[in-house]
Design a protein around this motif. Sequence first.
Motif, PDB file in Angstrom:
ATOM      1  N   ALA A 134       0.881  -1.230   0.004  1.00  0.00           N
ATOM      2  CA  ALA A 134       0.105  -0.035  -0.005  1.00  0.00           C
ATOM      3  C   ALA A 134       0.934   1.178   0.061  1.00  0.00           C
ATOM      4  CB  ALA A 134      -1.108   0.075   1.010  1.00  0.00           C
ATOM      5  N   ARG A 135       2.073   1.103   0.156  1.00  0.00           N
ATOM      6  CA  ARG A 135       3.112   2.237   0.395  1.00  0.00           C
ATOM      7  C   ARG A 135       2.678   3.194   1.184  1.00  0.00           C
ATOM      8  NH1 ARG A 135       3.288   2.308  -5.636  1.00  0.00           N
ATOM      9  NH2 ARG A 135       2.112   4.336  -5.702  1.00  0.00           N
ATOM     10  N   LYS A 136       2.474   2.764   2.607  1.00  0.00           N
ATOM     11  CA  LYS A 136       2.024   3.536   3.645  1.00  0.00           C
ATOM     12  C   LYS A 136       2.488   3.192   5.087  1.00  0.00           C
ATOM     13  CE  LYS A 136      -2.725   4.300   1.997  1.00  0.00           C
ATOM     14  NZ  LYS A 136      -4.123   3.978   2.491  1.00  0.00           N
ATOM     15  N   LEU A 137       2.965   4.139   5.940  1.00  0.00           N
ATOM     16  CA  LEU A 137       3.645   3.937   7.397  1.00  0.00           C
ATOM     17  C   LEU A 137       2.355   4.319   8.152  1.00  0.00           C
ATOM     18  CD1 LEU A 137       6.322   3.474   8.000  1.00  0.00           C
ATOM     19  CD2 LEU A 137       6.765   5.882   8.296  1.00  0.00           C
ATOM     20  N   ALA A 138       2.403   3.186   9.198  1.00  0.00           N
ATOM     21  CA  ALA A 138       1.554   3.578  10.233  1.00  0.00           C
ATOM     22  C   ALA A 138       2.516   3.377  11.710  1.00  0.00           C
ATOM     23  CB  ALA A 138       0.428   2.292  10.425  1.00  0.00           C
ATOM     24  N   VAL A 139       1.968   4.328  12.465  1.00  0.00           N
ATOM     25  CA  VAL A 139       2.518   4.358  13.959  1.00  0.00           C
ATOM     26  C   VAL A 139       1.369   3.848  14.823  1.00  0.00           C
ATOM     27  CG1 VAL A 139       3.286   6.019  15.689  1.00  0.00           C
ATOM     28  CG2 VAL A 139       4.004   6.272  13.425  1.00  0.00           C
ATOM     29  N   TYR A 140       1.554   2.785  15.618  1.00  0.00           N
ATOM     30  CA  TYR A 140       0.710   2.128  16.643  1.00  0.00           C
ATOM     31  C   TYR A 140       1.292   2.499  17.850  1.00  0.00           C
ATOM     32  CZ  TYR A 140      -0.825  -0.694  12.503  1.00  0.00           C
ATOM     33  OH  TYR A 140      -1.268  -1.287  11.554  1.00  0.00           O
ATOM     34  N   PHE A 141      -0.023   2.910  18.772  1.00  0.00           N
ATOM     35  CA  PHE A 141       0.031   3.197  20.026  1.00  0.00           C
ATOM     36  C   PHE A 141      -0.115   2.176  21.216  1.00  0.00           C
ATOM     37  CE2 PHE A 141      -0.758   7.206  17.481  1.00  0.00           C
ATOM     38  CZ  PHE A 141       0.508   7.966  18.141  1.00  0.00           C
ATOM     39  N   ASP A 142      -0.547   0.924  20.687  1.00  0.00           N
ATOM     40  CA  ASP A 142      -0.815  -0.297  21.693  1.00  0.00           C
ATOM     41  C   ASP A 142      -0.644  -1.498  20.867  1.00  0.00           C
ATOM     42  OD1 ASP A 142      -2.946  -0.343  19.363  1.00  0.00           O
ATOM     43  OD2 ASP A 142      -4.774  -0.474  21.088  1.00  0.00           O
ATOM     44  N   ASP A 143      -0.657  -2.596  21.463  1.00  0.00           N
ATOM     45  CA  ASP A 143      -0.249  -3.860  21.195  1.00  0.00           C
ATOM     46  C   ASP A 143      -1.246  -4.570  20.192  1.00  0.00           C
ATOM     47  OD1 ASP A 143       2.185  -3.791  22.291  1.00  0.00           O
ATOM     48  OD2 ASP A 143       1.793  -4.477  24.006  1.00  0.00           O
ATOM     49  N   TYR A 144      -2.645  -3.977  20.419  1.00  0.00           N
ATOM     50  CA  TYR A 144      -3.365  -4.662  19.671  1.00  0.00           C
ATOM     51  C   TYR A 144      -3.709  -4.052  18.315  1.00  0.00           C
ATOM     52  CZ  TYR A 144      -4.523  -6.250  24.361  1.00  0.00           C
ATOM     53  OH  TYR A 144      -4.338  -6.973  25.353  1.00  0.00           O
ATOM     54  N   LYS A 145      -3.014  -2.948  18.068  1.00  0.00           N
ATOM     55  CA  LYS A 145      -2.915  -2.195  16.679  1.00  0.00           C
ATOM     56  C   LYS A 145      -4.318  -1.647  16.472  1.00  0.00           C
ATOM     57  CE  LYS A 145       0.931  -4.481  15.193  1.00  0.00           C
ATOM     58  NZ  LYS A 145       1.906  -4.809  14.000  1.00  0.00           N
ATOM     59  N   SER A 146      -5.212  -1.104  17.589  1.00  0.00           N
ATOM     60  CA  SER A 146      -6.236  -0.330  17.346  1.00  0.00           C
ATOM     61  C   SER A 146      -6.065   1.018  17.315  1.00  0.00           C
ATOM     62  CB  SER A 146      -7.493  -0.966  18.402  1.00  0.00           C
ATOM     63  OG  SER A 146      -7.036  -0.635  19.634  1.00  0.00           O
TER      64      SER A 146
END
Length: 174
Positions: A119-131
């Motif tokens: 998808a050529r995207k970058l995500a920053v997650y703030f929890d282990d559940y990725k919600s």
Amino acid sequence: MNENQPAGERHLPVKKFPFRFSPLMLTLCIIGLVLAAAGFGVTTWQFVKFLRLDISSVYEWMKFILLYLVSILLGVLLTAMLIKSQYIVDDRRLTLQFGLIRQRYELKKIRSVHHFCGARKLAVYFDDYKSKYIMIVVSEAWFAEFADALIARCPHIEVTSSTPEEEQEFKKKK
């Protein structure tokens, strides 16, 4: 060393990453600026005509004040968005500056950064559940540098990536 900084804590320079606007978003911003300028021009034209007639109407004065205010505010907001939209990574926070609007995230709350290669995207997650997450909208060439800037300041952040095939497989399972 900064006197407010505890001994032994390193201080890294602030990193800034410009926001990457999609062509559609850029087009909408430019159309908005043109509309703001047109609104200002039409309001001025009507105001000049109004000054030649009866200037005692409070309603007309309020109308012109409101029209000028809306035109100017729209122009300022859109110009600020185009000029000063960026991600700022400092020693404690990741800040999304979208024109005059700022949103801050504590680096210690970030769990992971994931690069979706397909998808050529970058995500920053703030929890282990990725919600709880935010999508980072910068040039693809800066994905690694962005992740490195976060890790240099907060080594607990995990960096992962997924191939296009893995992403397709995940979509099929849904």
